[in-house]
Design an enzyme around this catalytic site. Sequence first.
Site, PDB file in Angstrom:
ATOM      1  CG  HIS A 243      -0.430   0.268   2.512  1.00 44.56           C
ATOM      2  ND1 HIS A 243      -0.155  -0.723   3.432  1.00 44.56           N
ATOM      3  CD2 HIS A 243      -0.102   1.424   3.126  1.00 44.56           C
ATOM      4  CE1 HIS A 243       0.316  -0.192   4.538  1.00 44.56           C
ATOM      5  NE2 HIS A 243       0.356   1.122   4.379  1.00 44.56           N
TER       6      HIS A 243
ATOM      7  CG  ASP B 291       0.146  -3.980   3.026  1.00 47.28           C
ATOM      8  OD1 ASP B 291       0.562  -3.472   1.959  1.00 47.28           O
ATOM      9  OD2 ASP B 291      -0.125  -3.311   4.040  1.00 47.28           O
TER      10      ASP B 291
ATOM     11  CB  SER C  77       2.876   2.542   5.961  1.00 52.92           C
ATOM     12  OG  SER C  77       1.624   2.395   6.551  1.00 52.92           O
TER      13      SER C  77
END
Length: 257
Positions: free
Chosen positions: A64, A109, A203
């Site tokens: 992502h 992910d 992230s």
Amino acid sequence: MVLIRVLANLLILQLSYAQKSSELIIGGDECNINEHRSLVLMYYDGHQCDGTLINEEWVLTAAHCDGENMEIQLGVHSKKVPNEDVQTRVPKEKFFCDSNKTYARWNKDIMLIRLDRPVSNSAHIAPLSLPSSPPSVGSVCRIMGWGTFSTTQETYPDVPHCANINIHDFEVCQAAYPGLPATNRILCAGILEGGKDTCKGDSGGPLICNGEIQGIVSWGGHLCGNVLEPGIYTKVFDHLEWIRSIIAGNTDATCPL
């Protein structure tokens, strides 16, 4: 924080969970300048993510975190006063579990980036080892990144922050996030009492256990560092075959189901 909108049929997840994309460490302290040599700072489309250098030519991060106009910085500590050995790269190739770049399942992910040219090791740059075995429940692991250190407003630091958290049983995260699919390709990690967590801007960064990258920062609760809401990390060990195959040149390799 960006709400998870991956599985339309999991409405409860869409309403309650937040991805840490374009997503500092909550409850942490400034990292020692020598402890994050593999930590990568990534900018794309006005957003920020982190990543991990796993060899001179490859970076591991979250799917992502993909975006256009990506710039990858290595050897960074202070953003305002850069180290002399900072190196900047751009992606040459990006690889995902699915050819359509989706990560609809919580265990996908993950993104592998081949840099446009190799990185030279230096005082502040060195790759991190891939895992030799999965982490055990109760393990103390390290999180790090330049993400926000405030749960109420986006307050980003000049230097990366670090904190220690624990690996928990997958069932702990299932209890925290009703509707979470029963998969063992993610790691559940955090402090159940709250106060320490990854957050927006972290992230794609690493979860490091015993000097190896075991997890990739993926998503968590709507507010970072909440009681009984550990973070969700992509489990690197389960993707080792895919990672090694891609690096070896087998670009048709697929991730485990």
